[in-house]
Design a protein around this motif. Sequence first.
Motif, PDB file in Angstrom:
ATOM      1  N   GLN A  87      22.927  15.688  -5.824  1.00 53.14           N
ATOM      2  CA  GLN A  87      23.405  15.786  -4.446  1.00 53.14           C
ATOM      3  C   GLN A  87      22.261  15.509  -3.468  1.00 53.14           C
ATOM      4  O   GLN A  87      22.442  14.784  -2.479  1.00 53.14           O
ATOM      5  N   ALA A  88      21.086  16.053  -3.748  1.00 54.06           N
ATOM      6  CA  ALA A  88      19.924  15.803  -2.885  1.00 54.06           C
ATOM      7  C   ALA A  88      19.550  14.325  -2.891  1.00 54.06           C
ATOM      8  O   ALA A  88      19.179  13.762  -1.854  1.00 54.06           O
ATOM      9  N   ASP A  89      19.643  13.684  -4.063  1.00 55.35           N
ATOM     10  CA  ASP A  89      19.391  12.234  -4.136  1.00 55.35           C
ATOM     11  C   ASP A  89      20.378  11.481  -3.249  1.00 55.35           C
ATOM     12  O   ASP A  89      19.998  10.586  -2.486  1.00 55.35           O
ATOM     13  N   LEU A  90      21.651  11.828  -3.380  1.00 52.06           N
ATOM     14  CA  LEU A  90      22.690  11.132  -2.613  1.00 52.06           C
ATOM     15  C   LEU A  90      22.504  11.350  -1.120  1.00 52.06           C
ATOM     16  O   LEU A  90      22.707  10.426  -0.311  1.00 52.06           O
ATOM     17  N   GLU A  91      22.083  12.540  -0.728  1.00 52.83           N
ATOM     18  CA  GLU A  91      21.835  12.807   0.695  1.00 52.83           C
ATOM     19  C   GLU A  91      20.675  11.960   1.213  1.00 52.83           C
ATOM     20  O   GLU A  91      20.721  11.458   2.343  1.00 52.83           O
ATOM     21  N   ALA A  92      19.646  11.774   0.386  1.00 53.29           N
ATOM     22  CA  ALA A  92      18.523  10.913   0.776  1.00 53.29           C
ATOM     23  C   ALA A  92      18.981   9.466   0.916  1.00 53.29           C
ATOM     24  O   ALA A  92      18.573   8.751   1.849  1.00 53.29           O
ATOM     25  N   VAL A  93      19.825   9.037   0.003  1.00 62.05           N
ATOM     26  CA  VAL A  93      20.365   7.677   0.068  1.00 62.05           C
ATOM     27  C   VAL A  93      21.227   7.510   1.316  1.00 62.05           C
ATOM     28  O   VAL A  93      21.145   6.486   2.017  1.00 62.05           O
ATOM     29  N   MET A  94      22.049   8.504   1.614  1.00 60.88           N
ATOM     30  CA  MET A  94      22.884   8.450   2.819  1.00 60.88           C
ATOM     31  C   MET A  94      22.035   8.237   4.066  1.00 60.88           C
ATOM     32  O   MET A  94      22.341   7.391   4.904  1.00 60.88           O
ATOM     33  N   ALA A  95      20.973   8.995   4.188  1.00 63.39           N
ATOM     34  CA  ALA A  95      20.104   8.885   5.362  1.00 63.39           C
ATOM     35  C   ALA A  95      19.499   7.489   5.460  1.00 63.39           C
ATOM     36  O   ALA A  95      19.394   6.921   6.556  1.00 63.39           O
ATOM     37  N   MET A  96      19.097   6.941   4.321  1.00 65.41           N
ATOM     38  CA  MET A  96      18.529   5.595   4.316  1.00 65.41           C
ATOM     39  C   MET A  96      19.559   4.553   4.723  1.00 65.41           C
ATOM     40  O   MET A  96      19.296   3.689   5.556  1.00 65.41           O
ATOM     41  N   ILE A  97      20.756   4.623   4.150  1.00 61.39           N
ATOM     42  CA  ILE A  97      21.800   3.646   4.462  1.00 61.39           C
ATOM     43  C   ILE A  97      22.204   3.741   5.936  1.00 61.39           C
ATOM     44  O   ILE A  97      22.410   2.723   6.610  1.00 61.39           O
ATOM     45  N   SER A 137      20.381   4.405   8.331  1.00 60.21           N
ATOM     46  CA  SER A 137      19.306   3.889   9.184  1.00 60.21           C
ATOM     47  C   SER A 137      19.269   2.366   9.256  1.00 60.21           C
ATOM     48  O   SER A 137      18.554   1.795  10.079  1.00 60.21           O
ATOM     49  N   LEU A 138      20.033   1.694   8.414  1.00 64.31           N
ATOM     50  CA  LEU A 138      20.017   0.233   8.377  1.00 64.31           C
ATOM     51  C   LEU A 138      20.769  -0.333   9.574  1.00 64.31           C
ATOM     52  O   LEU A 138      21.893   0.093   9.870  1.00 64.31           O
ATOM     53  N   ASP A 139      20.175  -1.304  10.263  1.00 66.35           N
ATOM     54  CA  ASP A 139      20.783  -1.774  11.507  1.00 66.35           C
ATOM     55  C   ASP A 139      22.063  -2.576  11.284  1.00 66.35           C
ATOM     56  O   ASP A 139      22.831  -2.772  12.221  1.00 66.35           O
ATOM     57  N   TYR A 140      22.323  -3.021  10.063  1.00 67.43           N
ATOM     58  CA  TYR A 140      23.543  -3.781   9.805  1.00 67.43           C
ATOM     59  C   TYR A 140      24.671  -2.909   9.248  1.00 67.43           C
ATOM     60  O   TYR A 140      25.731  -3.416   8.863  1.00 67.43           O
ATOM     61  N   VAL A 141      24.448  -1.595   9.197  1.00 67.08           N
ATOM     62  CA  VAL A 141      25.462  -0.658   8.717  1.00 67.08           C
ATOM     63  C   VAL A 141      26.102   0.082   9.888  1.00 67.08           C
ATOM     64  O   VAL A 141      25.404   0.577  10.777  1.00 67.08           O
ATOM     65  N   ASP A 145      29.420   4.966  11.397  1.00 63.31           N
ATOM     66  CA  ASP A 145      30.675   5.682  11.577  1.00 63.31           C
ATOM     67  C   ASP A 145      31.681   5.354  10.476  1.00 63.31           C
ATOM     68  O   ASP A 145      32.775   5.927  10.435  1.00 63.31           O
ATOM     69  N   ASN A 146      31.331   4.421   9.620  1.00 60.36           N
ATOM     70  CA  ASN A 146      32.213   4.015   8.527  1.00 60.36           C
ATOM     71  C   ASN A 146      31.461   4.040   7.201  1.00 60.36           C
ATOM     72  O   ASN A 146      31.257   3.005   6.553  1.00 60.36           O
ATOM     73  N   LEU A 147      31.043   5.227   6.826  1.00 62.18           N
ATOM     74  CA  LEU A 147      30.301   5.420   5.579  1.00 62.18           C
ATOM     75  C   LEU A 147      31.210   6.104   4.559  1.00 62.18           C
ATOM     76  O   LEU A 147      31.762   7.177   4.822  1.00 62.18           O
ATOM     77  N   PHE A 148      31.350   5.476   3.393  1.00 60.43           N
ATOM     78  CA  PHE A 148      32.218   5.987   2.327  1.00 60.43           C
ATOM     79  C   PHE A 148      31.392   6.304   1.079  1.00 60.43           C
ATOM     80  O   PHE A 148      30.379   5.640   0.821  1.00 60.43           O
ATOM     81  N   LEU A 149      31.846   7.288   0.325  1.00 59.42           N
ATOM     82  CA  LEU A 149      31.241   7.602  -0.963  1.00 59.42           C
ATOM     83  C   LEU A 149      32.203   7.211  -2.075  1.00 59.42           C
ATOM     84  O   LEU A 149      33.413   7.402  -1.957  1.00 59.42           O
ATOM     85  N   MET A 150      31.642   6.679  -3.158  1.00 60.48           N
ATOM     86  CA  MET A 150      32.435   6.290  -4.325  1.00 60.48           C
ATOM     87  C   MET A 150      31.634   6.664  -5.560  1.00 60.48           C
ATOM     88  O   MET A 150      30.414   6.430  -5.613  1.00 60.48           O
ATOM     89  N   GLY A 151      32.276   7.262  -6.548  1.00 62.14           N
ATOM     90  CA  GLY A 151      31.525   7.661  -7.732  1.00 62.14           C
ATOM     91  C   GLY A 151      32.400   7.764  -8.957  1.00 62.14           C
ATOM     92  O   GLY A 151      33.608   7.992  -8.863  1.00 62.14           O
ATOM     93  N   THR A 152      31.760   7.583 -10.116  1.00 58.91           N
ATOM     94  CA  THR A 152      32.452   7.716 -11.393  1.00 58.91           C
ATOM     95  C   THR A 152      31.973   8.956 -12.124  1.00 58.91           C
ATOM     96  O   THR A 152      30.786   9.291 -12.099  1.00 58.91           O
TER      97      THR A 152
END
Length: 273
Positions: free
Chosen positions: A109-119, A121-125, A128-135
């Motif tokens: 979960q901490a890894d995913l939260e770090a990834v969320m923050a990075m994504i 921050s990207l200017d092309y993202v 307001d439309n951030l989705f999570l998907m996982g298996t």
Amino acid sequence: MMQPSQSEKTDTTASDTEDITYEYITGELYTRRDDNQIYGVIYIPQGAAEQMPAVIFSHGFGGNYQVGEQYAEALAAKGYVVYCFDFCGGSPESRSDGSTLEMSIFTEQADLEAVMAMIQSLDYVDRDNLFLMGTSQGGAVSAITAAAHKDEIRGAVLLYPAFCLVDMMKERFESVEDIPDTFFSMWMTIGRPYAEHLLDYDIYEAAAGYDKDVLLIHGDADSIVPLSYSEKALEIYDSARLEILPGAGHGFYGEDARQTIEWTLEYLNEHKN
């Protein structure tokens, strides 16, 4: 954080849900969680929009970023930025830092939260439309992370999510004192941190905090995570839809994967702003 490098890989296959397809570039992209470097690959559609919706894909127990490749290619061709990454200690072959002996759903979960923050921050993202998907385990981690960040996560797509992992550890260990420093589970050696906080953890209660629409997809022949766990999840969510793939096991391929992609695109297109 490295910027993605161009790849020649493209996808121009038509979809049932949209007529427009986009070429996309891929590149390696890193971020950090504490002292650990996280490795991943990002898929960036070309010419879709200045800011695009994004999907973060989380692999399951013992998997890696490549598990999400078939989904990332399909979603990127439809205008979604997609990031597939390795959890720290997620498998012996993980390209992220960390040991399998230190990994748990909470470190993931901490890894995913770090990834969320990075994504975000990207200017092309479009943040307001951030989705999570996982298996599998990645689906369970996506579920509890979405609940912890419900204002930031627009939606969640959970493929055969491993809500069973709490019961698995409870069946194996009666108390925290019974948990050894290391033990073999399914197909790899993990450590005490994996199990010690699960014996008194209610994963459904944690996941239920996410009050937006959720899409669950599960095969009725899954011998690792029985369908009943997604059926129970359907009951605890305020709003959720469960799609069942007859005869599908733990992992989707061929026609099952194609159908999963179709359902996922329908869900994403309906729920993005």
